[in-house]
Design a protein around this motif. Structure first.
Motif, PDB file in Angstrom:
ATOM      1  N   GLY A 185      94.343  25.086  36.957  1.00 51.76           N
ATOM      2  CA  GLY A 185      94.549  25.754  38.290  1.00 51.76           C
ATOM      3  C   GLY A 185      93.989  27.190  38.302  1.00 51.76           C
ATOM      4  O   GLY A 185      93.520  28.014  39.204  1.00 51.76           O
ATOM      5  N   VAL A 186      93.529  27.909  37.182  1.00 54.38           N
ATOM      6  CA  VAL A 186      93.013  29.211  36.860  1.00 54.38           C
ATOM      7  C   VAL A 186      91.756  29.162  36.223  1.00 54.38           C
ATOM      8  O   VAL A 186      91.207  30.230  35.551  1.00 54.38           O
ATOM      9  N   ALA A 187      91.211  27.952  36.063  1.00 55.68           N
ATOM     10  CA  ALA A 187      89.478  27.909  35.475  1.00 55.68           C
ATOM     11  C   ALA A 187      88.675  29.286  36.017  1.00 55.68           C
ATOM     12  O   ALA A 187      87.797  29.745  35.267  1.00 55.68           O
ATOM     13  N   PHE A 188      89.004  29.316  37.240  1.00 56.25           N
ATOM     14  CA  PHE A 188      88.034  30.460  38.026  1.00 56.25           C
ATOM     15  C   PHE A 188      87.956  31.665  37.001  1.00 56.25           C
ATOM     16  O   PHE A 188      87.162  32.597  37.146  1.00 56.25           O
ATOM     17  N   HIS A 245      87.462  31.268  48.114  1.00 56.29           N
ATOM     18  CA  HIS A 245      86.387  31.382  47.045  1.00 56.29           C
ATOM     19  C   HIS A 245      85.531  30.217  46.961  1.00 56.29           C
ATOM     20  O   HIS A 245      84.267  30.729  46.752  1.00 56.29           O
ATOM     21  N   TYR A 246      85.612  29.128  47.023  1.00 56.20           N
ATOM     22  CA  TYR A 246      84.722  28.073  46.871  1.00 56.20           C
ATOM     23  C   TYR A 246      83.473  28.074  47.893  1.00 56.20           C
ATOM     24  O   TYR A 246      82.409  27.977  47.583  1.00 56.20           O
ATOM     25  N   ARG A 249      80.764  30.176  38.913  1.00 57.40           N
ATOM     26  CA  ARG A 249      82.268  30.108  39.121  1.00 57.40           C
ATOM     27  C   ARG A 249      82.294  28.777  39.725  1.00 57.40           C
ATOM     28  O   ARG A 249      83.529  28.202  39.976  1.00 57.40           O
ATOM     29  N   LEU A 250      81.245  28.031  40.365  1.00 59.50           N
ATOM     30  CA  LEU A 250      81.719  26.879  41.510  1.00 59.50           C
ATOM     31  C   LEU A 250      82.187  25.537  40.700  1.00 59.50           C
ATOM     32  O   LEU A 250      82.976  25.342  41.230  1.00 59.50           O
ATOM     33  N   PRO A 251      81.869  25.307  39.500  1.00 57.35           N
ATOM     34  CA  PRO A 251      82.332  24.267  38.540  1.00 57.35           C
ATOM     35  C   PRO A 251      83.833  24.394  38.447  1.00 57.35           C
ATOM     36  O   PRO A 251      84.847  23.625  38.545  1.00 57.35           O
ATOM     37  N   GLU A 291      85.888  24.034  41.722  1.00 56.09           N
ATOM     38  CA  GLU A 291      85.993  22.582  41.968  1.00 56.09           C
ATOM     39  C   GLU A 291      87.057  22.200  41.083  1.00 56.09           C
ATOM     40  O   GLU A 291      87.917  21.355  41.563  1.00 56.09           O
ATOM     41  N   ALA A 292      87.178  22.690  39.939  1.00 55.84           N
ATOM     42  CA  ALA A 292      88.108  21.917  38.923  1.00 55.84           C
ATOM     43  C   ALA A 292      89.560  22.506  39.492  1.00 55.84           C
ATOM     44  O   ALA A 292      90.494  21.884  39.383  1.00 55.84           O
ATOM     45  N   ASP A 293      89.587  23.799  39.836  1.00 55.29           N
ATOM     46  CA  ASP A 293      90.951  24.318  40.083  1.00 55.29           C
ATOM     47  C   ASP A 293      91.585  23.806  41.493  1.00 55.29           C
ATOM     48  O   ASP A 293      92.564  23.415  41.739  1.00 55.29           O
TER      49      ASP A 293
END
Length: 225
Positions: free
Chosen positions: A153-156, A46-47, A76-78, A81-83
């Motif tokens: 883990g699921v911020a996306f 996804h990234y 969604r990119l940030p 990256e956090a995930d």
């Protein structure tokens, strides 16, 4: 049945949509049959996909057709990256790579999404409306199964600026219906949605293949006997 463009688009892409959702990898992930690393593999793919799509969104922000779909609340990119930092650690960027299907997907978006509004809208629609539909269910299931949270883990799967996903999707479809597309442009958009779904299915299929046990060569079996 409504004869709006968004309704025709949904009908035309329904089979491709179902094919993507029915991938074995997705059902195994939701069922908790895979180790957490296999979920991290999806986040990594996804990234690379959203990196290009959101670069295209910046490029198309002022386009008279595509610009109305560019919305920073969707970015969604940030979150990805956090995930990845949570799942893989601070050195995550050096630990991920696009698989072959993702490279092909990204190459297609690079080819068409930066200059051709119908193609950009098609890829934008396929990804973000999917995120706000089945993606929300997948996010809830993954969070529960792998004991993950929005912060880990699921911020996306969390859209902080969108309180009403259903209302947002309705407004999005209204924007689709209002597009001043001629027959050629409409056909191009519908066709590119099918392309986007096929690329997405290929990414998931390749992730699924990575879960299958590798066949043992006969000579290896003999040497192990």
């Amino acid at each position: 049945m409504s004869d709006t463009f968004s309704a025709r688009l949904r009908a035309a892409s329904w089979q491709d949509h179902q094919a993507a959702e029915s991938q074995r990898y997705v059902s195994a992930l939701v069922a908790g049959e895979l180790p957490r690393q296999r979920y991290a593999d999806l986040v990594a793919q996804h990234y690379f996909i959203y990196q290009v799509l959101e670069e295209a969104a910046d490029a198309m922000r002022d386009d008279p057709l595509a610009g109305g779909f560019v919305d920073d609340r969707l970015t969604r990119l940030p979150a990805l990256e956090a995930d990845l930092a949570y799942l893989l650690g601070p050195d995550w960027a050096g630990r991920i790579a696009p698989n072959l299907a993702t490279r092909r997907y990204v190459a297609r978006m690079q080819e068409v999404c930066f200059t051709f509004a119908p193609a950009f809208i098609a890829h934008h629609y396929t990804r973000y409306l999917g995120d706000l539909s089945g993606g929300l269910f997948i996010g809830r299931q993954v969070a529960q199964t792998y004991e993950l949270t929005e912060e880990g883990g699921v911020a996306f799967y969390h859209f902080a600026g969108i309180d009403d996903p259903r209302g947002y999707k309705n407004a999005y479809r209204a924007r689709l219906d209002a597009l001043p597309l001629d027959v050629t442009a409409e056909a191009a958009l519908v066709g590119e949605v099918a392309v986007a779904y096929r690329h997405n299915s290929a990414v998931l299929a390749e992730l699924g293949q990575e879960q299958e046990p590798k066949p043992v060569a006969p000579e290896s079996m003999e040497s192990a006997a």
